[in-house]
Write an enzyme that holds these catalytic residues in place. Sequence first.
Site, PDB file in Angstrom:
ATOM      1  CG  ASP A  98      -2.210   0.531   1.220  1.00 39.81           C
ATOM      2  OD1 ASP A  98      -2.270   1.753   0.277  1.00 39.81           O
ATOM      3  OD2 ASP A  98      -3.137   0.040   1.725  1.00 39.81           O
ATOM      4  CG  ASP A 199      -3.820   5.880   1.671  1.00 44.05           C
ATOM      5  OD1 ASP A 199      -5.019   5.132   1.183  1.00 44.05           O
ATOM      6  OD2 ASP A 199      -4.042   6.617   1.599  1.00 44.05           O
ATOM      7  CD  GLU A 256      -8.174   5.420  -1.248  1.00 47.87           C
ATOM      8  OE1 GLU A 256      -9.758   4.692  -0.147  1.00 47.87           O
ATOM      9  OE2 GLU A 256      -7.996   5.590  -0.918  1.00 47.87           O
ATOM     10  CG  HIS A 328      -9.364  -1.290   4.630  1.00 47.29           C
ATOM     11  ND1 HIS A 328      -9.169  -1.020   3.102  1.00 47.29           N
ATOM     12  CD2 HIS A 328      -8.306  -0.199   5.055  1.00 47.29           C
ATOM     13  CE1 HIS A 328      -8.540   0.706   2.659  1.00 47.29           C
ATOM     14  NE2 HIS A 328      -8.027   0.709   3.972  1.00 47.29           N
ATOM     15  CG  ASP A 329     -11.649   2.134   4.236  1.00 47.56           C
ATOM     16  OD1 ASP A 329     -10.421   2.016   5.127  1.00 47.56           O
ATOM     17  OD2 ASP A 329     -10.521   3.203   3.082  1.00 47.56           O
TER      18      ASP A 329
HETATM   19  O1  TEU Z   1      -8.597   6.213   2.150  1.00 45.72           O
HETATM   20  C1  TEU Z   1      -9.340   7.219   1.804  1.00 45.72           C
HETATM   21  C2  TEU Z   1     -10.487   7.759   2.032  1.00 45.72           C
HETATM   22  O2  TEU Z   1     -11.333   7.488   3.082  1.00 45.72           O
HETATM   23  C3  TEU Z   1     -11.155   8.918   1.210  1.00 45.72           C
HETATM   24  O3  TEU Z   1     -10.432   8.398  -0.584  1.00 45.72           O
HETATM   25  C4  TEU Z   1     -12.280   9.096   0.730  1.00 45.72           C
HETATM   26  O4  TEU Z   1     -12.936   8.249   1.287  1.00 45.72           O
HETATM   27  C5  TEU Z   1     -12.548   9.646  -0.212  1.00 45.72           C
HETATM   28  O5  TEU Z   1     -11.020  10.187  -0.491  1.00 45.72           O
HETATM   29  C6  TEU Z   1     -13.759   9.938  -0.544  1.00 45.72           C
HETATM   30  O6  TEU Z   1     -14.020  11.393  -2.131  1.00 45.72           O
HETATM   31  C7  TEU Z   1      -7.799   5.554   2.997  1.00 45.72           C
HETATM   32  C8  TEU Z   1      -7.574   4.452   3.301  1.00 45.72           C
HETATM   33  O7  TEU Z   1      -8.548   2.857   2.619  1.00 45.72           O
HETATM   34  C9  TEU Z   1      -8.019   4.162   4.737  1.00 45.72           C
HETATM   35  O8  TEU Z   1      -7.877   3.277   5.859  1.00 45.72           O
HETATM   36  C10 TEU Z   1      -7.308   5.636   4.740  1.00 45.72           C
HETATM   37  O9  TEU Z   1      -7.607   5.748   6.144  1.00 45.72           O
HETATM   38  C11 TEU Z   1      -7.193   6.527   4.554  1.00 45.72           C
HETATM   39  O10 TEU Z   1      -6.907   6.725   2.983  1.00 45.72           O
HETATM   40  C12 TEU Z   1      -5.840   7.727   4.969  1.00 45.72           C
HETATM   41  O11 TEU Z   1      -5.083   7.157   4.699  1.00 45.72           O
END
Ligand code: TEU
Length: 557
Positions: A98, A199, A256, A328-329
Amino acid sequence: MQKKWWHNTIGYQIYPKSFQDTNGDGIGDLPGIIAHLDDLAELGINMIWICPVNKSPMADHGYDISDYDEIDPMFGSLADMKHLIAEADKRGIKILMDLVVNHTSSEHVWFQKALQDPDGEYGKYYIIREGKDGKEPNNWRSIFGGSAWERIGNTDKYYLHLFTKWQPDLNWENEKLRKEIYAMINRWLDMGLGGFRIDAISHLKKDFAYQNLPADGVDGYVNGFPYFRNVKGIEKFLNELKRETFQPHDAFTLAEADDVPPEELEDFIGENGYFSSIFDFCHTRYHVNDPKWKDRPVEMINDLRDALFKKQEYVNGSGFLCNFLDNHDTSRSAERFIPRDNIGYHSMSTLGSINFFFPGIVFLYQGQATGMRDYRKKSIDEFKDPTTFNMYKGYLQEGMTEEQALEKLNVESREHARTPMQWNSRENAGFTTGTPWFAVNPNYKEINFEAAKNQEESLYHWYKKMIALRKADDYRDLFIYGDLIPAYEKTDGVIAYKRSNQDRSVLIVCNVKGTSEKLPFEGRVKKVLLSNYDNVNIGNRELSLREYETIIMETEK
Ligand code: TEU
Ligand code: CA
């Protein structure tokens, strides 16, 4: 389309803290992943993404990295990582780490130096601004709640953190910082990684006007997404990142990247895109926190179907989306899409099929193929995540009672999928011999990997068969490169589609509801490839589907 080594990816996401503990400290580790490589290979997996295992104070469970070149001792050592890459390689599995480069941990040495001298060299690695009238530089809300700015000691300076205050945002405008990041990425790729899951990459660029905006909540802050998500100019960073690191290594990158505008999808994942693939979140919006979807009505499935097809239409063969259901989110997808009383083998196998054969690549999350469920908490103290606590605070601020706030978290919290992996019916589900860092769901006696494997009709075997079909010599090309043609789009609760190329045509029909359905059927069945009931009812010009029945069949061209 130029063929790439990763086009037939069947991926598996590991949340390392909760996968397998091997030394009794209650926390999953790298040797624990190595121990299960055979299990994953047997399922048919050929790519593993591991959530962050770098050195970290764990304020955000590893998404706050304090040393990019080290493995956190909690997970093992660099030698373990190398061993994992090599062992995975023997089984034809590539490892993705990651890559968290929107921010570091506040304990990273760069940030520590920045704090000591905010105007100095390392101050420029982060985003530091003067306050305004004794307050934050502007009223952006952090994605995780509260202000996006944190004051530096007693100074009038603040640093920006889109996530928790322990995750200061890096300043990508600084070329020196970018070069350091690229060098670090190349060091990892040189070790033989397959690539990275990347990420929060859509947040790299910020709108530097930093203006105050009218508040949109009782907290006085405002959702600043238009100012720090997919902001114009981000393309410069993304192109450079690819050119300096991933491209020369032919690495696989899965970004992501939320809410990429349809007209920019080609820039992101087209033949010359910044990334190999992106996670598409169009389906994670369907949440029971929306009163409209509370009882998971069939209209939700219709809406979900339309969103899924629309996304594919936007991509229109120009790239590979990652079609996933769990991560995981989020809470477990079964909890989000299936009425509680209907959750079981048929509904879960059907849900698993709705986008499994889409163009794009597949990613499963740990426990998904075992049928793991959310574990409802009786008290806020049972949660572990700063975002959950922020949400709780926000709900109380809005006037909810503690019970109401807890009830909401029991469906909304992003921690639900992070409970320890349920391997068997022994103590702590075989996850650890110690005390697990996060409570194991007590349903592990029935729901666990071993039981699922030993049962003939189980979600595990359904996924295994679907994976085998996607990879089968006769069908692989069809599922990777064939056209996608939606079917029965007007039928309530049915998600169906055809994959077709000049040689073959396969129809996937999922009845995603608790009632039966009759569909007109003109085609000729060549072969039923998979079905989640013992038999199929395909009559003369009619297809009868029982509740949550899924049929995958090859039809005459
Ligand atoms: O998640 C990112 C996140 O929360 C954002 O992408 C959000 O959902 C999005 O930008 C809305 O447009 C990642 C990881 O998956 C998460 O577990 C971490 O806590 C976060 O990044 C911070 O590193
Ligand atoms: Ca351990």
